[in-house]
Design a protein around this motif. Sequence first.
Motif, short mmCIF file in Angstrom:
data_model
loop_
_atom_site.label_atom_id
_atom_site.label_comp_id
_atom_site.label_asym_id
_atom_site.label_seq_id
_atom_site.Cartn_x
_atom_site.Cartn_y
_atom_site.Cartn_z
N TYR A 168 6.36 -10.52 -48.22
CA TYR A 168 7.73 -10.57 -47.70
C TYR A 168 7.98 -11.87 -46.93
O TYR A 168 8.99 -12.54 -47.15
CB TYR A 168 8.00 -9.37 -46.80
CG TYR A 168 9.31 -9.48 -46.05
CD1 TYR A 168 10.53 -9.29 -46.71
CD2 TYR A 168 9.34 -9.83 -44.70
CE1 TYR A 168 11.73 -9.43 -46.04
CE2 TYR A 168 10.53 -9.98 -44.03
CZ TYR A 168 11.73 -9.78 -44.70
OH TYR A 168 12.92 -9.93 -44.04
N GLY A 222 17.12 -7.95 -47.25
CA GLY A 222 17.59 -8.51 -45.99
C GLY A 222 16.63 -8.30 -44.84
O GLY A 222 16.77 -8.92 -43.78
N SER A 223 15.64 -7.43 -45.02
CA SER A 223 14.68 -7.14 -43.96
C SER A 223 13.40 -6.60 -44.59
O SER A 223 13.37 -6.24 -45.78
CB SER A 223 15.24 -6.11 -42.98
OG SER A 223 15.41 -4.86 -43.61
N PHE A 224 12.35 -6.51 -43.78
CA PHE A 224 11.09 -5.98 -44.29
C PHE A 224 11.22 -4.51 -44.67
O PHE A 224 10.71 -4.08 -45.71
CB PHE A 224 9.99 -6.16 -43.24
CG PHE A 224 8.64 -5.68 -43.71
CD1 PHE A 224 7.98 -6.31 -44.74
CD2 PHE A 224 8.04 -4.57 -43.11
CE1 PHE A 224 6.73 -5.86 -45.19
CE2 PHE A 224 6.80 -4.12 -43.54
CZ PHE A 224 6.14 -4.76 -44.57
N SER A 225 11.92 -3.74 -43.86
CA SER A 225 12.08 -2.32 -44.19
C SER A 225 12.87 -2.15 -45.48
O SER A 225 12.59 -1.25 -46.28
CB SER A 225 12.77 -1.58 -43.03
OG SER A 225 14.05 -2.12 -42.77
N GLU A 226 13.86 -3.02 -45.70
CA GLU A 226 14.62 -2.97 -46.94
C GLU A 226 13.73 -3.33 -48.13
O GLU A 226 13.85 -2.75 -49.21
CB GLU A 226 15.80 -3.94 -46.86
CG GLU A 226 16.72 -3.91 -48.08
CD GLU A 226 17.88 -4.88 -47.95
OE1 GLU A 226 18.20 -5.57 -48.94
OE2 GLU A 226 18.46 -4.95 -46.84
N GLU A 259 4.98 -4.60 -35.40
CA GLU A 259 6.33 -5.13 -35.24
C GLU A 259 7.16 -4.94 -36.49
O GLU A 259 8.39 -4.97 -36.45
CB GLU A 259 6.27 -6.62 -34.89
CG GLU A 259 5.62 -6.94 -33.55
CD GLU A 259 5.55 -8.43 -33.30
OE1 GLU A 259 6.19 -9.19 -34.07
OE2 GLU A 259 4.84 -8.85 -32.38
N PHE A 260 6.50 -4.75 -37.63
CA PHE A 260 7.20 -4.64 -38.91
C PHE A 260 7.18 -3.23 -39.49
O PHE A 260 8.12 -2.81 -40.17
CB PHE A 260 6.58 -5.61 -39.93
CG PHE A 260 6.82 -7.06 -39.62
CD1 PHE A 260 7.93 -7.72 -40.15
CD2 PHE A 260 5.96 -7.76 -38.79
CE1 PHE A 260 8.17 -9.05 -39.87
CE2 PHE A 260 6.18 -9.11 -38.50
CZ PHE A 260 7.30 -9.75 -39.04
N ASP A 278 11.38 -13.97 -46.43
CA ASP A 278 11.77 -14.36 -45.08
C ASP A 278 11.69 -15.87 -44.87
O ASP A 278 12.52 -16.46 -44.19
CB ASP A 278 10.86 -13.67 -44.06
CG ASP A 278 11.37 -13.81 -42.63
OD1 ASP A 278 12.52 -13.41 -42.38
OD2 ASP A 278 10.63 -14.32 -41.78
N SER A 338 7.76 3.62 -42.97
CA SER A 338 7.33 2.59 -43.92
C SER A 338 5.82 2.63 -44.12
O SER A 338 5.33 2.40 -45.23
CB SER A 338 7.78 1.21 -43.45
OG SER A 338 7.27 0.90 -42.17
#
Length: 264
Positions: A130, A155-159, A235-236, A135, A241
Amino acid sequence: MAFHKNLTRVERARLAVTKLICPITRDALRVIPLTDFIFGIYISSRYRYVYIDNPKTGCTSLKSAMAELELRGRKSDLDPLNLEVIHYDSSPLKSFVPIFPKPTLSNLIKNNYRFVTFVRNPYQRLLSCYLNKFDNSTAKDNPQARRMPRGAAPGSFSEFIDAIIGQTDHDMDPHWRSQSINIHYSRVPYAYIGRFENYATDYVTTFHKLGIPADEIPTLRHLNKTGAGRASLHEFYDKKSQDAVYARYQDDFVNFGYPYELPD
């Protein structure tokens, strides 16, 4: 010779024969595209080994060293630090495609070629993917984005995690596909599987397993760093997840002995 997406009649015939005589190729192509299968194979006729690529496990550094070793003592303008030489058809380890009438993977095993690869903790590998491909990417045409379910960068790591866990291995990009699938784990008798977590040590051990004398092993150059190894996974990842990744990539956790818990 490179195989194209739209195969010619001759290429289709060669592929059909390969599937008949090489169980590894036949089984692999049931779950991954032909282009990914071919791209992931690097063959040294000089030292009689096969490296199976598994992205985000230090492969750029290792393939650069392997290219340097293959070119050593030969007249060549190829630069083993050039990404085209490291990853693509310019690589001296891409001198032939393992499709009939060339030696297939099964044939190379019978002829005592040694197989090596690297693996990595699935949590860290996905974060590295990612950070590197989305990113930190500034490319206008991101080939990895095209392999996302909606064809667009997350748009984000979770996405990113939410999107990829529903993909089949066939649809996934190799950078986030199951490592067990990438390296044909149950089909290839590996001489050595290195671990990214012990990279400096396992880098040397890999070449030892290939029969390369210690004084001939290329100097390790850490290429294509993402910083994921220094990032705190906490943090991610949240519980959702983490559970999703463990469930989707359970074969990798089990096959390579990585625990459910996030590494510190």
